[in-house]
Design a protein around this motif. Structure first.
Motif, PDB file in Angstrom:
ATOM      1  N   HIS A  32       9.417   5.360   8.811  1.00 58.17           N
ATOM      2  CA  HIS A  32       8.617   4.391   7.816  1.00 58.17           C
ATOM      3  C   HIS A  32       8.917   2.915   8.634  1.00 58.17           C
ATOM      4  O   HIS A  32       8.039   2.102   8.653  1.00 58.17           O
ATOM      5  CB  HIS A  32       9.078   4.309   6.474  1.00 58.17           C
ATOM      6  CG  HIS A  32       8.410   5.432   5.699  1.00 58.17           C
ATOM      7  ND1 HIS A  32       7.021   5.412   5.395  1.00 58.17           N
ATOM      8  CD2 HIS A  32       8.771   6.704   5.453  1.00 58.17           C
ATOM      9  CE1 HIS A  32       6.600   6.430   4.907  1.00 58.17           C
ATOM     10  NE2 HIS A  32       7.574   7.288   4.777  1.00 58.17           N
ATOM     11  N   SER A  33      10.194   2.776   9.220  1.00 57.88           N
ATOM     12  CA  SER A  33      10.503   1.529   9.891  1.00 57.88           C
ATOM     13  C   SER A  33       9.317   1.462  10.985  1.00 57.88           C
ATOM     14  O   SER A  33       9.023   0.437  11.297  1.00 57.88           O
ATOM     15  CB  SER A  33      11.915   1.670  10.352  1.00 57.88           C
ATOM     16  OG  SER A  33      12.602   1.325   9.558  1.00 57.88           O
ATOM     17  N   LEU A  34       9.321   2.479  11.927  1.00 58.02           N
ATOM     18  CA  LEU A  34       8.554   2.447  13.120  1.00 58.02           C
ATOM     19  C   LEU A  34       7.094   2.281  12.576  1.00 58.02           C
ATOM     20  O   LEU A  34       6.514   1.402  13.182  1.00 58.02           O
ATOM     21  CB  LEU A  34       8.699   3.865  13.829  1.00 58.02           C
ATOM     22  CG  LEU A  34       9.946   4.182  14.761  1.00 58.02           C
ATOM     23  CD1 LEU A  34       9.965   5.539  15.012  1.00 58.02           C
ATOM     24  CD2 LEU A  34       9.956   3.144  15.866  1.00 58.02           C
ATOM     25  N   LEU A  35       6.639   3.065  11.605  1.00 57.81           N
ATOM     26  CA  LEU A  35       5.262   2.608  11.310  1.00 57.81           C
ATOM     27  C   LEU A  35       4.923   1.326  10.761  1.00 57.81           C
ATOM     28  O   LEU A  35       4.007   0.741  11.177  1.00 57.81           O
ATOM     29  CB  LEU A  35       5.004   3.604  10.104  1.00 57.81           C
ATOM     30  CG  LEU A  35       4.564   5.127  10.320  1.00 57.81           C
ATOM     31  CD1 LEU A  35       4.571   5.844   9.278  1.00 57.81           C
ATOM     32  CD2 LEU A  35       3.545   5.238  11.385  1.00 57.81           C
ATOM     33  N   THR A  36       5.949   0.693  10.228  1.00 61.86           N
ATOM     34  CA  THR A  36       5.902  -0.782   9.627  1.00 61.86           C
ATOM     35  C   THR A  36       5.951  -1.666  10.873  1.00 61.86           C
ATOM     36  O   THR A  36       4.966  -2.584  10.742  1.00 61.86           O
ATOM     37  CB  THR A  36       7.170  -1.081   8.697  1.00 61.86           C
ATOM     38  OG1 THR A  36       6.983  -0.371   7.623  1.00 61.86           O
ATOM     39  CG2 THR A  36       7.170  -2.771   8.169  1.00 61.86           C
ATOM     40  N   HIS A  37       6.853  -1.445  11.659  1.00 62.51           N
ATOM     41  CA  HIS A  37       6.843  -2.286  12.824  1.00 62.51           C
ATOM     42  C   HIS A  37       5.560  -2.072  13.970  1.00 62.51           C
ATOM     43  O   HIS A  37       5.056  -3.292  14.466  1.00 62.51           O
ATOM     44  CB  HIS A  37       8.013  -2.197  13.663  1.00 62.51           C
ATOM     45  CG  HIS A  37       9.277  -2.918  12.738  1.00 62.51           C
ATOM     46  ND1 HIS A  37       9.595  -4.001  13.304  1.00 62.51           N
ATOM     47  CD2 HIS A  37       9.803  -2.557  11.711  1.00 62.51           C
ATOM     48  CE1 HIS A  37      10.388  -4.524  12.415  1.00 62.51           C
ATOM     49  NE2 HIS A  37      10.548  -3.552  11.482  1.00 62.51           N
ATOM     50  N   ALA A  38       4.955  -0.707  13.851  1.00 55.21           N
ATOM     51  CA  ALA A  38       3.701  -0.738  14.435  1.00 55.21           C
ATOM     52  C   ALA A  38       2.524  -1.591  13.739  1.00 55.21           C
ATOM     53  O   ALA A  38       1.796  -2.202  14.276  1.00 55.21           O
ATOM     54  CB  ALA A  38       3.259   0.595  14.320  1.00 55.21           C
ATOM     55  N   VAL A  39       2.569  -1.464  12.435  1.00 50.57           N
ATOM     56  CA  VAL A  39       1.604  -2.348  11.772  1.00 50.57           C
ATOM     57  C   VAL A  39       2.017  -3.865  12.042  1.00 50.57           C
ATOM     58  O   VAL A  39       0.907  -4.783  12.066  1.00 50.57           O
ATOM     59  CB  VAL A  39       1.866  -2.112  10.237  1.00 50.57           C
ATOM     60  CG1 VAL A  39       1.009  -3.155   9.372  1.00 50.57           C
ATOM     61  CG2 VAL A  39       1.428  -0.773   9.879  1.00 50.57           C
ATOM     62  N   LEU A  72       0.861  -1.167   0.032  1.00 52.09           N
ATOM     63  CA  LEU A  72       0.113   0.135  -0.054  1.00 52.09           C
ATOM     64  C   LEU A  72       0.795   1.195   0.135  1.00 52.09           C
ATOM     65  O   LEU A  72       0.559   2.184  -0.836  1.00 52.09           O
ATOM     66  CB  LEU A  72      -0.905  -0.003   1.156  1.00 52.09           C
ATOM     67  CG  LEU A  72      -1.909   1.104   1.278  1.00 52.09           C
ATOM     68  CD1 LEU A  72      -2.979   1.066   0.212  1.00 52.09           C
ATOM     69  CD2 LEU A  72      -2.635   1.087   2.750  1.00 52.09           C
ATOM     70  N   ARG A  73       1.907   1.508   0.646  1.00 57.46           N
ATOM     71  CA  ARG A  73       2.867   2.463   0.943  1.00 57.46           C
ATOM     72  C   ARG A  73       3.438   2.743  -0.544  1.00 57.46           C
ATOM     73  O   ARG A  73       3.740   3.849  -0.836  1.00 57.46           O
ATOM     74  CB  ARG A  73       3.747   1.930   1.968  1.00 57.46           C
ATOM     75  CG  ARG A  73       4.497   3.040   2.528  1.00 57.46           C
ATOM     76  CD  ARG A  73       5.518   2.612   3.584  1.00 57.46           C
ATOM     77  NE  ARG A  73       6.593   2.179   2.910  1.00 57.46           N
ATOM     78  CZ  ARG A  73       7.362   1.688   3.566  1.00 57.46           C
ATOM     79  NH1 ARG A  73       7.462   1.706   4.834  1.00 57.46           N
ATOM     80  NH2 ARG A  73       8.588   1.057   2.825  1.00 57.46           N
ATOM     81  N   ARG A  74       3.705   1.564  -0.903  1.00 60.46           N
ATOM     82  CA  ARG A  74       4.533   1.652  -2.305  1.00 60.46           C
ATOM     83  C   ARG A  74       3.627   2.289  -3.319  1.00 60.46           C
ATOM     84  O   ARG A  74       3.826   3.239  -4.359  1.00 60.46           O
ATOM     85  CB  ARG A  74       5.143   0.462  -2.821  1.00 60.46           C
ATOM     86  CG  ARG A  74       5.757   0.383  -4.208  1.00 60.46           C
ATOM     87  CD  ARG A  74       6.466  -0.930  -4.796  1.00 60.46           C
ATOM     88  NE  ARG A  74       5.705  -2.045  -4.556  1.00 60.46           N
ATOM     89  CZ  ARG A  74       5.605  -3.256  -3.779  1.00 60.46           C
ATOM     90  NH1 ARG A  74       6.664  -3.288  -2.904  1.00 60.46           N
ATOM     91  NH2 ARG A  74       4.477  -4.127  -3.871  1.00 60.46           N
ATOM     92  N   ARG A  75       2.387   1.732  -3.394  1.00 61.80           N
ATOM     93  CA  ARG A  75       1.424   2.292  -4.424  1.00 61.80           C
ATOM     94  C   ARG A  75       0.764   3.798  -4.262  1.00 61.80           C
ATOM     95  O   ARG A  75       0.879   4.503  -5.141  1.00 61.80           O
ATOM     96  CB  ARG A  75       0.230   1.322  -4.480  1.00 61.80           C
ATOM     97  CG  ARG A  75       0.247  -0.053  -5.336  1.00 61.80           C
ATOM     98  CD  ARG A  75      -0.825  -0.515  -5.494  1.00 61.80           C
ATOM     99  NE  ARG A  75      -0.637  -1.595  -6.388  1.00 61.80           N
ATOM    100  CZ  ARG A  75      -1.274  -2.952  -6.133  1.00 61.80           C
ATOM    101  NH1 ARG A  75      -2.338  -2.924  -5.485  1.00 61.80           N
ATOM    102  NH2 ARG A  75      -0.868  -3.770  -7.138  1.00 61.80           N
TER     103      ARG A  75
END
Length: 165
Positions: A142-149, A28-31
């Motif tokens: 973005h690393s923090l957001l990804t790991h929160a996900v 989703l982030r990539r798109r």
């Protein structure tokens, strides 16, 4: 019920679910934002060099390719998600599996960002917490957001298991 039924199998499912959600977030982030996600071939390349005694690279992208590195990277990615889920369930306890709550799972997801910040990024030649990248603050966010996900995925995976049982 055996210990495998009560702990191992649910944890395996939760780890896979959380990792799948994290991968969905990356897509989703990539798109939507045009943000590239981690190339798991580089994870495979890193792991593939370990038996040769090479654990750190000046630039992982310039290291010699390893046969099957993309598949190896994805395998390591999912195994890591499962191991993190196991660690979380061991910390949170079996009672959390029966009545999952969001806060501990989110917090644990955020704590797992220590692995890329302190281990993978330095080993890839990117510095501690992406310090040697073009935009370290953005990479960290973005690393923090990804790991929160991922943490959210632990919770949602556990909720789905509760609903199914």
């Amino acid at each position: 019920m055996t210990p495998t039924d009560t702990l191992i199998l649910p944890t395996l499912a939760i780890g896979i679910a959380a990792t799948l959600l994290m991968d969905g977030w990356a897509m989703l982030r990539r798109r939507l934002l045009g943000m590239p996600s981690l190339d798991y071939a580089m994870v495979g390349r890193w792991v593939g060099h370990m038996p040769r005694g090479r654990f750190r690279h000046a630039a992982i992208g310039k290291a010699a390719a390893v046969t099957g590195e993309r598949a190896l990277g994805w395998l390591v990615h999912y195994l890591t998600g499962i191991v993190f889920a196991l660690a979380f369930v061991m910390l949170a306890g079996e009672s959390w599996l029966n009545r999952p709550t969001l806060a501990p799972a989110l917090l644990f997801g955020l704590v797992t960002v220590a692995m890329p910040f302190l281990l993978m990024q330095p080993a890839f030649g990117l510095g501690i917490a992406a310090a040697k990248t073009a935009a370290p603050a953005r990479a960290r966010l973005h690393s923090l957001l990804t790991h929160a996900v991922f943490g959210l995925g632990l919770y949602l995976g556990a909720q789905a298991l509760v609903a199914l049982t």
